[in-house]
Write a protein that holds these residues in place. Structure first.
Motif, short mmCIF file in Angstrom:
data_model
loop_
_atom_site.label_atom_id
_atom_site.label_comp_id
_atom_site.label_asym_id
_atom_site.label_seq_id
_atom_site.Cartn_x
_atom_site.Cartn_y
_atom_site.Cartn_z
N PRO A 81 0.82 -1.20 0.00
CA PRO A 81 0.00 0.00 0.00
C PRO A 81 0.86 1.26 0.00
O PRO A 81 1.95 1.29 0.55
N ASN A 178 -5.24 -7.33 -2.28
CA ASN A 178 -5.49 -6.13 -3.07
C ASN A 178 -5.47 -4.90 -2.17
O ASN A 178 -6.50 -4.51 -1.60
N LYS A 180 -5.16 -1.91 -2.99
CA LYS A 180 -5.83 -0.72 -3.56
C LYS A 180 -7.20 -0.55 -2.95
O LYS A 180 -7.61 0.55 -2.57
N TYR A 181 -7.92 -1.68 -2.82
CA TYR A 181 -9.25 -1.61 -2.22
C TYR A 181 -9.15 -1.12 -0.79
O TYR A 181 -9.90 -0.24 -0.35
N SER A 183 -6.88 0.67 0.59
CA SER A 183 -6.55 2.09 0.63
C SER A 183 -7.77 2.95 0.37
O SER A 183 -7.98 3.97 1.03
N GLU A 184 -8.59 2.52 -0.60
CA GLU A 184 -9.79 3.31 -0.92
C GLU A 184 -10.69 3.43 0.29
O GLU A 184 -11.16 4.53 0.62
#
Lengths: 191, 272
Positions: A81, A178, A180-181, A183-184
Motif C-alpha cells: 500500500p 489487493n 488498492k481496495y 486504501s480506498e
C-alpha cells in the motif's frame, strides 16, 4: 484460477460458488422467516432467528469483502500500500512486514473457525488488528470499526491446498492481497 | 494397542470390540528419559545436577482398523491426513506442552482435559492439544468398517426410552450436526445427573466430560474432517456417517461401561 499458486482455482470456485452461495441462500431464508415472524408478532421466533441471521448474514458480508480484498498478481495483487494507508501502517506498526507478521500470528492462533482483520477505528482514526470467531463481522468487536482487509481462516478457505498448515496459507495469501481496495476504504473513512 | 494389521472378519469385528474394553486409553506412557539421565549420571556429572527428569507423554493411538477400511465412505487419503497429520500434530503439541509443565505430570487423559478446560476458560494451548487428542481418539472408535445400521438390546431400549424412537434420535443427531455454526463436535452423551441419553453439540474442542457427562459416540464436524471427501456437502457426510460408519458396537461398550457409574433404572430384584 487467477490467484494461483497462492490460492488454487478449485478452492476459489468452491469457496465462492458453494460456501458463499450457501450463506446467501440461508441468509435469505432466515430473512423470510424473520419477516413472517415480525408480521405475526412472534417475538420468540424473531429472537431465535438472530443467530442464524448473524451467522449467514455475516458470512455473506465477510465473504463479499474478502473477494474485494483479493486480486491476481497481474492486476496489482500483493503490491504494497502507498499514500495515506501505507503511511498509517508504518506509523502504527513500524513496517508492512511487522503488520503482516502480527496478522499471521493472530490468524494462526485463532481456535476453530473465524476471520482475522485489519480494520480502522473511524472515530479514533486508528488502525487495528482483530479476530472474530465463526462468521461474526468485524463490527461485533466495536461499533466504529470498519474492515479494510479480512482473511478467512476457516478450514474451507485453505484445506484442499494447505491441509492443516494454516501458517503457510497465511504467508502466501499476501501475494494476492489487493491493497488498492483497502486504501480506498481507508481514505474514505479517514479523509 | 495395535489392531491395525488384520482385515476385519465377523469374528475379527467382535475381537476389535473386545479390544476396546481392554484399552485403557488413560494410561500415560512414561518417558524413555529415565535411561537418558541414567547415562548422564554414569558419565561425569556435576553433583548439583537436577535428579533425572521424568516426563510423561502420550503416544498416537492407531484407529482400530486399517486406514483404507472405511472406504468408500471415508477415504484412506482423508484418514491419512486427519489421523496422520492433524491428530498426530495434536499429540505432538500435547507432549510439547507437557514437557514444559510440572503440574500436569501424571494426569490421565480425562484429568488433563478437565484440568485444562479450567472451568470454562480453556487454556488455549492445552485445550487445543489435550481435548482434541481425546476427541479424536474417541472419534476413530466411534466408527468401524461395516458400521451404520442400528444398535441392539439395552442401548436401543435406552434410545427409544429417551428419544421416543431410533428415527427421532437420528433426526436430532443429524440436525445438531448440520446446525452447528463453525467448528465443533456432535455427541451422544449419557447425562450423569439426569440419567438419560441426549444429543449435544459442542464448539471447537469442547468435550462433554468437562460437565461430568459420559460420551457414548461422537462425530467430528470440523471442516477438515469431511472436506477432502465431501467438500462442503455436510449433509451427505453426516448421513453417510449414520448409514455406514457409526459403530454401535463401540457405543454399546461405552454404554455398558457408563452404566457402572450411572444407575439407569430399578434393579430387577426378585420378589420374595
Amino acid at each position: 484460477g487467477a490467484l494461483e499458486p497462492a490460492i488454487s482455482g478449485e478452492i476459489m470456485q468452491l469457496h465462492h460458488q458453494k460456501h458463499h452461495q450457501t450463506y446467501i441462500t440461508n441468509y435469505n431464508k432466515a430473512l423470510e422467516q424473520l419477516h413472517e415472524a415480525i408480521q405475526k408478532g412472534d417475538s420468540s421466533t424473531v429472537v431465535k432467528l438472530q443467530s442464524a441471521i448473524k451467522f449467514n448474514g455475516g458470512g455473506h458480508v465477510n465473504h463479499s469483502i474478502f473477494w474485494k480484498n483479493l486480486a491476481p498478481i497481474r492486476e496489482g495483487g500483493g503490491e504494497p500500500p502507498k499514500a495515506s494507508l501505507g503511511w498509517a501502517i508504518d506509523t502504527h506498526f513500524g513496517s508492512l512486514e511487522s503488520l503482516i507478521q502480527k496478522m499471521n500470528a493472530e490468524g494462526a492462533a485463532l481456535q476453530g473457525s473465524g476471520w482475522v482483520w485489519l480494520g480502522v477505528n473511524k472515530e479514533l482514526k486508528k488502525l487495528v488488528i482483530e479476530t472474530t470467531p465463526n462468521q461474526d463481522p468485524l463490527v461485533t468487536k466495536g461499533p466504529h470499526l470498519v474492515p479494510l482487509l479480512g482473511i478467512d481462516v476457516w478450514e474451507h478457505a485453505y484445506y484442499l491446498q494447505y491441509k492443516n498448515v494454516r501458517p503457510d496459507y497465511l504467508k502466501n495469501i499476501w501475494k494476492v492481497i489487493n491493497w488498492k481496495y483497502a486504501s480506498e476504504v481507508y481514505e474514505k473513512e479517514c479523509a | 494397542m495395535g489392531g491395525g494389521a488384520r482385515k476385519p472378519t465377523e469374528k475379527g469385528k467382535k475381537e476389535m470390540a473386545c479390544q476396546l474394553l481392554l484399552t485403557d486409553f488413560t494410561l500415560p506412557l512414561k518417558s524413555l528419559k529415565l535411561s537418558h539421565s541414567g547415562l548422564r549420571l554414569k558419565g561425569r556429572s556435576i553433583g548439583l545436577q537436577k535428579a533425572s527428569t521424568t516426563v510423561a507423554y502420550y503416544g498416537l493411538k492407531t484407529p482400530p482398523y486399517n486406514l483404507d477400511d472405511l472406504e468408500p465412505y471415508m477415504s484412506k487419503r482423508a484418514l491419512e491426513v486427519h489421523w496422520g497429520v492433524h491428530h498426530r500434530d495434536f499429540v505432538d503439541n500435547l507432549n510439547k506442552q507437557l514437557g514444559k509443565s510440572d503440574i500436569l505430570y501424571g494426569y490421565t487423559m480425562d484429568e488433563l482435559v478437565k484440568a485444562t478446560y479450567n472451568n470454562g476458560n480453556p487454556l488455549p494451548e492445552f485445550n487445543n492439544a489435550a481435548a482434541e487428542v481425546w476427541n479424536h481418539d474417541f472419534f476413530w472408535e466411534s466408527m468401524q468398517p461395516g458400521g451404520g445400521d442400528m444398535p441392539n438390546l439395552g442401548l436401543l431400549e435406552q434410545i427409544e426410552k429417551d428419544f421416543g424412537s431410533f428415527t427421532n434420535f437420528r433426526e436430532m443427531f443429524v440436525e445438531a450436526a448440520l446446525s452447528l455454526f463453525g467448528s465443533g463436535w456432535v455427541w451422544l452423551v449419557l447425562k450423569r445427573q439426569e440419567k438419560r441419553l441426549v444429543v449435544v453439540k459442542t464448539s471447537n474442542s469442547i468435550n462433554p466430560i468437562v460437565w461430568d457427562d459420559i460420551p457414548i459416540l461422537n462425530l467430528d464436524m470440523w471442516e477438515h474432517s469431511y472436506y477432502l471427501d465431501y467438500k462442503n456437502d455436510k449433509a451427505r457426510y453426516v448421513s453417510t456417517f449414520m448409514n455406514h460408519l457409526v459403530s454401535w458396537n463401540a457405543a454399546m461398550i461405552h454404554m455398558a461401561r457408563a452404566e457402572a457409574f450411572v444407575n439407569l433404572g430399578e434393579p430387577k430384584m426378585p420378589i420374595a
